[in-house]
Scaffold this active site. Structure first.
Site, short mmCIF file in Angstrom:
data_model
loop_
_atom_site.label_atom_id
_atom_site.label_comp_id
_atom_site.label_asym_id
_atom_site.label_seq_id
_atom_site.Cartn_x
_atom_site.Cartn_y
_atom_site.Cartn_z
N GLU A 94 0.83 -1.20 0.00
CA GLU A 94 0.00 0.00 0.00
C GLU A 94 0.86 1.24 0.00
O GLU A 94 1.97 1.25 0.55
CB GLU A 94 -0.91 -0.02 1.23
N CYS A 107 3.65 8.54 0.84
CA CYS A 107 4.17 7.62 1.84
C CYS A 107 4.24 6.25 1.17
O CYS A 107 3.21 5.70 0.78
CB CYS A 107 3.22 7.60 3.04
N CYS A 114 6.93 -7.10 6.78
CA CYS A 114 8.08 -6.52 7.48
C CYS A 114 8.72 -7.60 8.34
O CYS A 114 8.02 -8.45 8.90
CB CYS A 114 7.62 -5.36 8.37
N CYS A 118 7.64 -4.75 15.71
CA CYS A 118 7.07 -3.70 16.55
C CYS A 118 5.66 -4.12 16.95
O CYS A 118 4.81 -4.36 16.09
CB CYS A 118 7.05 -2.37 15.80
N CYS A 121 2.35 -2.28 15.57
CA CYS A 121 2.21 -1.96 14.15
C CYS A 121 1.52 -3.10 13.39
O CYS A 121 1.86 -4.27 13.56
CB CYS A 121 3.59 -1.71 13.55
N GLY A 165 7.13 -2.00 5.70
CA GLY A 165 8.50 -2.48 5.61
C GLY A 165 9.52 -1.58 6.27
O GLY A 165 9.22 -0.46 6.68
N GLU A 166 10.73 -2.12 6.39
CA GLU A 166 11.84 -1.37 6.98
C GLU A 166 12.81 -1.02 5.84
O GLU A 166 13.53 -1.90 5.34
CB GLU A 166 12.51 -2.25 8.06
N SER A 197 12.40 6.65 6.98
CA SER A 197 12.06 6.41 8.38
C SER A 197 12.50 5.00 8.73
O SER A 197 12.15 4.04 8.04
CB SER A 197 10.56 6.57 8.57
N SER A 220 12.08 5.93 14.33
CA SER A 220 10.91 5.60 15.16
C SER A 220 11.43 5.18 16.53
O SER A 220 11.80 4.03 16.74
CB SER A 220 10.13 4.46 14.52
N LEU A 221 11.47 6.13 17.41
CA LEU A 221 12.12 5.88 18.71
C LEU A 221 11.13 5.27 19.71
O LEU A 221 11.36 4.19 20.24
CB LEU A 221 12.70 7.21 19.22
N HIS A 222 10.09 5.98 20.01
CA HIS A 222 8.98 5.51 20.87
C HIS A 222 9.33 5.21 22.33
O HIS A 222 8.43 5.08 23.17
CB HIS A 222 8.28 4.29 20.27
N ASN A 296 -2.66 5.00 16.14
CA ASN A 296 -3.82 4.47 15.42
C ASN A 296 -4.02 3.04 15.86
O ASN A 296 -3.22 2.18 15.52
CB ASN A 296 -3.55 4.53 13.92
N CYS A 339 -0.54 5.83 9.75
CA CYS A 339 0.67 5.12 10.15
C CYS A 339 0.33 3.84 10.90
O CYS A 339 -0.49 3.84 11.81
CB CYS A 339 1.47 5.95 11.14
N1 SAH Z 1 9.92 0.63 9.45
C1 SAH Z 1 10.00 2.04 9.37
C2 SAH Z 1 8.95 2.68 8.48
C3 SAH Z 1 7.52 2.19 8.61
S1 SAH Z 1 6.58 2.65 10.01
C4 SAH Z 1 9.98 2.64 10.75
O1 SAH Z 1 9.82 1.91 11.70
O2 SAH Z 1 10.18 3.83 10.88
C5 SAH Z 1 6.22 4.34 9.85
C6 SAH Z 1 5.91 5.00 11.19
O3 SAH Z 1 4.63 4.59 11.70
C7 SAH Z 1 6.89 4.65 12.26
O4 SAH Z 1 7.27 5.79 12.99
C8 SAH Z 1 6.12 3.71 13.15
O5 SAH Z 1 6.64 3.63 14.42
C9 SAH Z 1 4.74 4.31 13.08
N2 SAH Z 1 3.67 3.42 13.49
C10 SAH Z 1 3.64 2.07 13.45
N3 SAH Z 1 2.46 1.61 13.90
C11 SAH Z 1 1.73 2.68 14.23
C12 SAH Z 1 0.41 2.86 14.74
N4 SAH Z 1 -0.39 1.83 14.95
N5 SAH Z 1 -0.01 4.13 14.95
C13 SAH Z 1 0.76 5.18 14.67
N6 SAH Z 1 2.00 5.07 14.19
C14 SAH Z 1 2.49 3.85 13.97
#
Ligand code: SAH
Length: 348
Positions: A94, A107, A114, A118, A121, A165-166, A197, A220-222, A296, A339
């Site tokens: 997508e 995007c 992937c 995470c 996700c 994907g990464e 990203s 994507s630190l979190h 989300n 996202c």
């Molecule tokens: N693999 C890469 C790019 C894809 S994810 C990465 O990790 O950065 C793109 C962004 O969406 C990342 O910042 C990820 O942490 C975030 N993301 C993943 N799941 C999400 C969700 N359910 N709600 C909001 N953001 C999310």
């Protein structure tokens, strides 16, 4: 048995020119065909009107053009568009068009599924099926550029590798696609308008720095402690924050380009003052800004967006320490284009 035809877009410009010379034609013919394939986005050889009929037939006999096909396009009531894209082997990825008053951002996906895990996700719940080829990445961008011209009367302005994907785990193909996107034969877009990203693969961040691509980096630190990060992003055990930090310091020393940290605040996971202070500390290592993104929900409710009080606390704590923060609202939620929601519905 019919011989298997090669995908013509797997050839570089030089290889295509050489092919024509081998055929007794001019290398210039290779440049013309290359322009059709990449700049003009031709889907068939028949449409290449400045190429002779004989040459077109010869190309049809030898090659195929493996194009992606936008299988389903959905439009959100906020203007966001999601494309479900069919690949030549029938797999689906997508990509999303995100409009603002002044920009159109694409995007795009870099892998089918992937390999990372995470926990929050949707894409992580799919197996990684395969990497996307450079042309499959490029085509997603072209499709969105066309939609942007059609629906918003302007070309695409920015690209983020934040789809499925990464990207740093499909490094070579992503870089080949970026090369095409930025070259005059392709879209001619400035690399400064492209952001990769990553969930943080230290070795590849260093490689990206060494390659001097001029593209932007988002991480994507979190979570800024290993204990929390490993819980929500288990691969952090293999690539702990210390390694990530070193890679980011290296990135900055080489590129002088500020990093964006993407960060979601979840209820009961990372919503305390200590968590915010750990982030402040991490932010002090390398010039950066923080994007607080909205969560989300993907299904079972294990992860829940923290109360706005917690997000406010984060914002104030960061700002008080001189760190730039933006709070990003999600787009396209009604069509599962936001996202982390990609592949929620169309993967089955
Ligand atoms: N693999 C890469 C790019 C894809 S994810 C990465 O990790 O950065 C793109 C962004 O969406 C990342 O910042 C990820 O942490 C975030 N993301 C993943 N799941 C999400 C969700 N359910 N709600 C909001 N953001 C999310």
């Amino acid at each position: 048995m019919e011989k298997k035809k090669k995908d013509i877009r797997a050839l570089s410009k030089k290889q295509l020119q050489e092919f024509f010379v081998e055929q007794g034609d001019k290398s210039f013919r290779g440049s013309q065909v290359y322009e059709w394939l990449w700049h003009k986005g031709a889907h068939s050889f028949e449409g290449m009107t400045n190429i002779s009929k004989t040459t077109r037939t010869m190309l049809t006999d030898n090659f195929v053009i493996n194009h992606i096909r936008v299988d389903r396009m959905q439009r959100s009531n906020d203007g966001t568009i999601k494309n479900a894209v069919k690949l030549h082997d029938n797999l689906t990825v997508e990509s999303v068009l995100i409009p603002t008053p002044t920009r159109t951002t694409a995007c795009v996906s870099s892998q089918v599924g992937c390999s990372l895990d995470c926990q929050f996700c949707a894409t992580a719940r799919l197996k990684r099926m395969r990497n996307l080829n450079p042309d499959e990445i490029y085509d997603q961008v072209m499709a969105i550029d066309n939609e942007s011209r059609l629906y918003f009367d302007r070309p695409l302005s920015n690209i983020v590798f934040m789809g499925m994907g990464e990207p740093l785990m499909n490094y070579n193909n992503v870089m080949k696609a970026v090369e095409k996107i930025t070259s005059e034969d392709g879209l001619g877009m400035s690399p400064k308008r492209i952001t990769i990203s990553t969930s943080g693969v230290p070795k590849m961040i260093k490689k990206l720095a060494d390659d001097e691509t001029k593209i932007k980096l988002a991480v994507s630190l979190h979570a800024a402690t290993d204990a929390v990060r490993t819980k929500i992003m288990p691969f952090n055990e293999t690539f702990p924050l210390q390694d990530l930090r070193e890679a980011l310091e290296y990135w900055y020393s080489k590129t002088k380009s500020r990093i964006t940290y993407e960060y979601i605040v979840w209820k009961g996971i990372n919503d305390t003052r200590e968590d915010a202070l750990a982030l402040v500390k991490f932010c002090n290592y390398v010039p950066c800004k923080v994007n607080l993104i909205e969560y989300n929900p993907i299904d079972d409710g294990e992860f829940q967006q923290a109360a706005s009080k917690a997000t406010d606390m984060y914002q104030k704590t960061l700002e008080r320490n001189g760190i730039t923060v933006t709070v990003r609202r999600s787009r396209g939620k009604d069509i599962d284009a936001a996202c982390g929601q990609l592949a929620n519905k169309s993967a089955s």
